[in-house]
Design a protein around this motif. Structure first.
Motif, PDB file in Angstrom:
ATOM      1  N   ALA A 249      39.125  94.049  54.110  1.00 15.18           N
ATOM      2  CA  ALA A 249      37.832  93.833  53.449  1.00 15.18           C
ATOM      3  C   ALA A 249      37.352  92.397  53.647  1.00 15.18           C
ATOM      4  O   ALA A 249      36.156  92.156  53.894  1.00 15.18           O
ATOM      5  N   GLN A 250      38.264  91.433  53.555  1.00 10.82           N
ATOM      6  CA  GLN A 250      37.875  90.036  53.752  1.00 10.82           C
ATOM      7  C   GLN A 250      37.340  89.800  55.157  1.00 10.82           C
ATOM      8  O   GLN A 250      36.367  89.071  55.356  1.00 10.82           O
ATOM      9  N   GLN A 251      37.981  90.423  56.156  1.00  4.29           N
ATOM     10  CA  GLN A 251      37.497  90.299  57.534  1.00  4.29           C
ATOM     11  C   GLN A 251      36.135  90.967  57.700  1.00  4.29           C
ATOM     12  O   GLN A 251      35.243  90.422  58.369  1.00  4.29           O
ATOM     13  N   LEU A 252      35.962  92.136  57.111  1.00  7.53           N
ATOM     14  CA  LEU A 252      34.696  92.864  57.253  1.00  7.53           C
ATOM     15  C   LEU A 252      33.540  92.135  56.574  1.00  7.53           C
ATOM     16  O   LEU A 252      32.379  92.304  56.949  1.00  7.53           O
ATOM     17  N   GLU A 253      33.850  91.327  55.554  1.00 11.06           N
ATOM     18  CA  GLU A 253      32.817  90.530  54.893  1.00 11.06           C
ATOM     19  C   GLU A 253      32.383  89.335  55.746  1.00 11.06           C
ATOM     20  O   GLU A 253      31.312  88.774  55.536  1.00 11.06           O
ATOM     21  N   GLY A 254      33.218  88.932  56.697  1.00 13.25           N
ATOM     22  CA  GLY A 254      32.985  87.716  57.467  1.00 13.25           C
ATOM     23  C   GLY A 254      31.829  87.828  58.435  1.00 13.25           C
ATOM     24  O   GLY A 254      31.278  88.911  58.678  1.00 13.25           O
ATOM     25  N   PRO A 255      31.459  86.701  59.040  1.00 12.93           N
ATOM     26  CA  PRO A 255      30.278  86.660  59.916  1.00 12.93           C
ATOM     27  C   PRO A 255      30.416  87.501  61.178  1.00 12.93           C
ATOM     28  O   PRO A 255      29.413  87.944  61.736  1.00 12.93           O
ATOM     29  N   GLU A 256      31.656  87.729  61.638  1.00 10.93           N
ATOM     30  CA  GLU A 256      31.840  88.498  62.868  1.00 10.93           C
ATOM     31  C   GLU A 256      31.489  89.973  62.668  1.00 10.93           C
ATOM     32  O   GLU A 256      30.995  90.632  63.574  1.00 10.93           O
ATOM     33  N   TRP A 257      31.724  90.490  61.460  1.00 11.14           N
ATOM     34  CA  TRP A 257      31.490  91.915  61.184  1.00 11.14           C
ATOM     35  C   TRP A 257      30.227  92.133  60.359  1.00 11.14           C
ATOM     36  O   TRP A 257      29.388  92.934  60.718  1.00 11.14           O
ATOM     37  N   ARG A 258      30.167  91.470  59.196  1.00 11.49           N
ATOM     38  CA  ARG A 258      29.052  91.630  58.243  1.00 11.49           C
ATOM     39  C   ARG A 258      28.779  93.115  57.979  1.00 11.49           C
ATOM     40  O   ARG A 258      27.680  93.625  58.186  1.00 11.49           O
ATOM     41  N   VAL A 259      29.815  93.780  57.512  1.00  8.14           N
ATOM     42  CA  VAL A 259      29.739  95.205  57.200  1.00  8.14           C
ATOM     43  C   VAL A 259      29.646  95.378  55.689  1.00  8.14           C
ATOM     44  O   VAL A 259      30.266  94.627  54.931  1.00  8.14           O
ATOM     45  N   ARG A 260      28.881  96.372  55.246  1.00  5.35           N
ATOM     46  CA  ARG A 260      28.831  96.680  53.813  1.00  5.35           C
ATOM     47  C   ARG A 260      30.068  97.498  53.444  1.00  5.35           C
ATOM     48  O   ARG A 260      30.292  98.569  54.001  1.00  5.35           O
ATOM     49  N   VAL A 261      30.845  96.965  52.512  1.00  5.66           N
ATOM     50  CA  VAL A 261      32.141  97.569  52.184  1.00  5.66           C
ATOM     51  C   VAL A 261      32.184  97.985  50.713  1.00  5.66           C
ATOM     52  O   VAL A 261      31.720  97.240  49.835  1.00  5.66           O
ATOM     53  N   ARG A 262      32.746  99.160  50.480  1.00  5.19           N
ATOM     54  CA  ARG A 262      33.087  99.586  49.124  1.00  5.19           C
ATOM     55  C   ARG A 262      34.561  99.938  49.109  1.00  5.19           C
ATOM     56  O   ARG A 262      35.048 100.578  50.041  1.00  5.19           O
ATOM     57  N   MET A 263      35.241  99.500  48.076  1.00  8.57           N
ATOM     58  CA  MET A 263      36.683  99.711  47.967  1.00  8.57           C
ATOM     59  C   MET A 263      36.997 100.548  46.733  1.00  8.57           C
ATOM     60  O   MET A 263      36.408 100.346  45.673  1.00  8.57           O
ATOM     61  N   ILE A 264      37.950 101.468  46.893  1.00  7.94           N
ATOM     62  CA  ILE A 264      38.432 102.282  45.768  1.00  7.94           C
ATOM     63  C   ILE A 264      39.910 101.968  45.562  1.00  7.94           C
ATOM     64  O   ILE A 264      40.702 102.058  46.495  1.00  7.94           O
ATOM     65  N   GLU A 265      40.276 101.606  44.348  1.00  4.27           N
ATOM     66  CA  GLU A 265      41.667 101.276  44.022  1.00  4.27           C
ATOM     67  C   GLU A 265      42.028 101.909  42.672  1.00  4.27           C
ATOM     68  O   GLU A 265      41.325 101.723  41.682  1.00  4.27           O
ATOM     69  N   LYS A 266      43.134 102.632  42.655  1.00  6.87           N
ATOM     70  CA  LYS A 266      43.545 103.384  41.466  1.00  6.87           C
ATOM     71  C   LYS A 266      44.093 102.482  40.364  1.00  6.87           C
ATOM     72  O   LYS A 266      43.826 102.693  39.176  1.00  6.87           O
ATOM     73  N   ASP A 267      44.887 101.473  40.743  1.00  6.59           N
ATOM     74  CA  ASP A 267      45.498 100.589  39.754  1.00  6.59           C
ATOM     75  C   ASP A 267      44.489  99.546  39.272  1.00  6.59           C
ATOM     76  O   ASP A 267      43.918  98.807  40.084  1.00  6.59           O
ATOM     77  N   ARG A 268      44.296  99.468  37.961  1.00  9.67           N
ATOM     78  CA  ARG A 268      43.245  98.605  37.418  1.00  9.67           C
ATOM     79  C   ARG A 268      43.499  97.126  37.729  1.00  9.67           C
ATOM     80  O   ARG A 268      42.593  96.395  38.130  1.00  9.67           O
ATOM     81  N   ARG A 269      44.756  96.689  37.565  1.00  8.42           N
ATOM     82  CA  ARG A 269      45.064  95.282  37.788  1.00  8.42           C
ATOM     83  C   ARG A 269      44.828  94.905  39.258  1.00  8.42           C
ATOM     84  O   ARG A 269      44.272  93.841  39.553  1.00  8.42           O
TER      85      ARG A 269
END
Length: 458
Positions: A249-269
């Motif tokens: 996700a960190q890479q996809l947020e970067g300038p090389e990708w600039r992709v819209r990302v949504r993440m699903i995680e079961k554990d709250r913490r």
């Protein structure tokens, strides 16, 4: 070589299988006597049951005469102490450790691994390797497998052929004539579960999985020739917010990708930690197998879903559900190689095998000669090896057609100076050239001998 492998889990077992098959003297050490017994019963290795970091255990394993120790237990701290003991007590020349915790891998602490501090020659990070493999899959969404060579200028593409492939039933030699300017070679074909290196007269059929080595500038053209659409990733859903999902996700947020990302995680913490670290990614807390949560993540508009939880079955089921809900592509992290045969029937486009990526990283530092890169294909069925040719190598100065390559090996790319050339029978291999070779597992030792130089071991 005399090699001690600490840890008889999936990675340790696979490394032992590789190295023992190449006539190395391998000893496996593990605290679990059952795992040691399985290794010695199945492989041509010796086994010692005990704590890998204990000096007396390493002594019994032959550390006084060992050329290399590979610490791949499940504990970072055990791996680190094992390397320290191997260095301080037994003066083992080369020490490789697998480390998972991100704090140990932070670049600002790299001074920790100096020989006068904690003497580890090579640090392998499985999660970093897996994250990079996942990003490569997303960069080539039509390929089920991919790996970079020659500093990213050559790419291995695994492509599944379907009925709409326009070049089915065409001999490979004819394809070379039809696309004479294409810098790409089909180096491997898997048909009916069997992987082989093709001959020039072989044809390709629907249902084949092929491996192609291609210049990066010709990648899109290669995919088009074999009937695959070239698509850009704009929206990606990541299932799993652990270290792998977070790195991707960190890479996809970067300038090389600039992709819209949504993440699903079961554990709250874990979800809260991801939300704190990520800047533009929307993090959803909940069960990724539930259709309502997938809809909340806009799965129907997603170009890809990347399933990287620590449970293979969750990854597979979530990928299937996401495809049914409209995701264009699904990539799964799968530890169990026996599940990889389910990918095509389930409609899953690509997978990442953590064991294969870690094994490839370790093999890169074990191979003889000037080996620069190694990639393990499938369930250790073959390797793609990148190596530099030295003046005293047996192949230096010879034409490719005159080199006694084993039957299961093919040259896929050659770099001369700064230029990548497509190899032919009349290509002369010269000193300092860099070549990439696909080799079936049984032929790897013979290929390695072509690069091996007695005075240049690593």
């Amino acid at each position: 070589m005399q090699i001690i492998i600490c840890g008889a889990g999936q990675v340790g077992w696979q490394i032992a299988r590789h190295l023992a098959g190449e006539q190395n003297d391998v000893t496996v050490v593990d605290n679990n006597a059952d795992l040691v017994r399985q290794a010695t019963d199945t492989l041509d290795v010796q086994g010692i049951a005990g704590h890998a970091s204990y000096p007396d255990v390493l002594d019994r394993a032959g550390a006084r005469d060992a050329d290399m120790i590979i610490a791949a237990t499940h504990s970072d701290e055990v791996n680190m102490v094992t390397c320290q003991v191997a260095h301080s007590v037994f003066a083992v020349p080369r020490k490789i450790a697998r480390l998972r915790a991100q704090s140990y891998l932070d670049a600002i602490y790299s001074d920790l691994y100096r020989r006068d501090h904690l003497p580890i020659d090579v640090v392998i990070s499985p999660e970093k390797e897996v994250a990079e493999a996942a990003l490569r899959r997303l960069s080539s969404p039509s390929a089920f497998d991919t790996q970079l060579f020659m500093e990213g200028r050559v790419q291995l593409l695994g492509i599944g052929l379907t009925d709409d492939c326009p070049v089915l039933n065409t001999p490979l030699k004819q394809l070379t004539d039809l696309f004479s300017t294409l810098r790409a070679i089909v180096v491997g074909v898997r048909r009916s579960g069997q992987l082989f290196a093709p001959e020039p007269g072989d044809q390709l059929f629907a249902g084949d999985d092929i491996y192609v080595l291609a210049h990066r500038d010709d990648k899109d053209r290669v995919l088009d020739i074999f009937g695959k659409a070239v698509t850009k990733q704009d929206r990606v859903v990541i299932l799993g917010g652990g270290n792998v999902g977070l790195m991707v996700a960190q890479q996809l947020e970067g300038p090389e990708w600039r992709v819209r990302v949504r993440m699903i995680e079961k554990d709250r913490r874990t979800a809260e930690r991801a939300a704190d670290v990520l800047e533009r990614t929307i993090v959803l807390n909940g069960d990724g197998l539930k259709r309502e949560l997938l809809d909340e993540a806009s799965i129907g508009k997603a170009d890809s879903i990347l399933c990287v939880t620590d449970d293979d079955k969750t990854n597979l089921l979530a990928a299937v559900r996401a495809k049914q809900a409209g995701a264009k592509m699904a990539v799964c992290l799968v530890n169990d190689p026996s599940l990889q045969g389910l990918m095509r029937p389930l409609g899953i486009d690509a997978f990442v095998n953590p064991r294969a990526t870690t094994v490839s990283s370790i093999l890169r530092h074990v191979r003889h000669g000037r080996v620069r890169n190694v990639y393990s294909v499938g369930d250790a069925e073959a390797e793609v090896i990148e190596a530099q040719v030295l003046s005293t190598s047996p192949i230096a100065g010879q034409l490719i057609r005159d080199i006694d390559f084993p039957e299961g090996a093919l040259v896929g790319a050659v770099q001369k100076g700064g230029k990548i050339v497509k190899p032919t029978g009349t290509t002369r291999i010269e000193e300092s050239d860099i070549i990439v070779i696909f080799a079936l597992a049984a032929d790897v030792p013979a290929v390695e001998r072509l690069f091996q130089v007695a005075i240049d071991f690593f």
